[in-house]
Design an enzyme around this catalytic site. Structure first.
Site, short mmCIF file in Angstrom:
data_model
loop_
_atom_site.label_atom_id
_atom_site.label_comp_id
_atom_site.label_asym_id
_atom_site.label_seq_id
_atom_site.Cartn_x
_atom_site.Cartn_y
_atom_site.Cartn_z
CB THR A 102 -0.95 0.02 1.21
OG1 THR A 102 -1.64 -1.25 1.28
CG2 THR A 102 -2.00 1.11 1.06
CG ASP A 157 1.65 -6.80 8.51
OD1 ASP A 157 1.58 -6.97 7.28
OD2 ASP A 157 2.72 -6.55 9.09
N GLY A 181 6.58 -7.28 5.98
CA GLY A 181 7.52 -7.13 4.89
C GLY A 181 8.97 -7.15 5.33
CD GLU A 237 7.60 -0.98 8.05
OE1 GLU A 237 7.09 -1.00 6.92
OE2 GLU A 237 7.32 -1.83 8.93
#
Length: 240
Positions: A35, A90, A103, A109
């Protein structure tokens, strides 16, 4: 009777909408995943139209895409404050707690999210959950002694499995391994995050607690739902 209704790509709808919220002059955290990919793609188009931003990617995958799109990139040697980060998840619970790391980019992140003034999560409706835990929780661990770390994680009540790739153990961009931990329903994400973080050998967990400010949900009919975390102001649930 022929059905002429055309379905939209909800990930693309959400990612492109979030990219529209970026303003001129911002330092933007560039998330990782299917996304966030559309957000970076849209930002690249806006940069080519004259938008002036600088990006900090959360993975090598995102860095490669951003460079291809012509987005100027910097790192933490040049700033310690990020205006806005756009990333995926997720799982998302009603309190905006997240599971991330499917991922494999969870440490970068989380570091980028922690340094961000504002974090927007982009997703489709399948990522909205009443409680976290249906998706196995990724935990990034150092390679040395990962077996010991796994035992300590399992003592918290999960089944932990080493993530593998075609070439053996999966290796993150930071040279670490990932243990995917099946806890089942997580009743207290903040407490579990603290307990996992206290284990020697854990780099970071995929529990993101109190970091997301806004969620943009794309739907198959092309509409959007935008939610803001109540602590960040009024709880907004706007559909477009």
């Amino acid at each position: 009777m022929r059905n002429n209704k055309v379905s939209a790509n909800p990930k693309k709808v959400a990612g492109e909408r979030a990219a529209e919220l970026v303003d001129d002059g911002m330092i933007v955290g560039l998330g990782t995943g299917s996304t966030a990919y559309y957000a970076i793609q849209k930002l690249g188009g806006r940069v080519r139209e004259g938008l002036l931003i600088r990006g900090i990617p959360t993975s090598e995958q995102s860095r490669i895409q951003a460079e291809r799109e012509g987005i100027p990139l910097i790192d933490f040697a040049e700033t310690i404050r990020i205006d806005l980060t756009i990333d995926g998840a997720d799982e998302i619970d009603p309190a905006f707690n997240l599971i991330k790391g499917g991922g494999g980019a969870l440490f970068r992140e989380k570091l980028v999210a922690t340094a961000s003034h504002r974090e927007i999560i982009v997703a489709d409706e399948s990522k909205l959950k009443d409680r976290l835990g249906g998706f196995p929780l990724p935990v990034e661990v150092v390679p040395f002694g990962w077996q010991y770390v796994r035992l300590n994680l399992e003592a918290l009540g999960c089944r932990a499995r080493l993530r593998v790739s075609e070439n053996g153990a999966f290796v993150t961009d930071n040279g670490n391994h990932i243990l995917d931990c099946a806890f089942g329903a997580i009743d207290d994400p903040a407490d579990l995050e603290r307990r996992i973080g206290a284990i020697c050998g854990v780099v970071e967990s995929g529990l993101f607690v109190g970091l997301a400010h806004q969620v943009v949900i794309g739907k198959a009919d092309g509409t959007l739902e935008e939610r803001s975390r109540p602590q960040c102001g009024v709880d907004v649930r706007r559909k477009t």
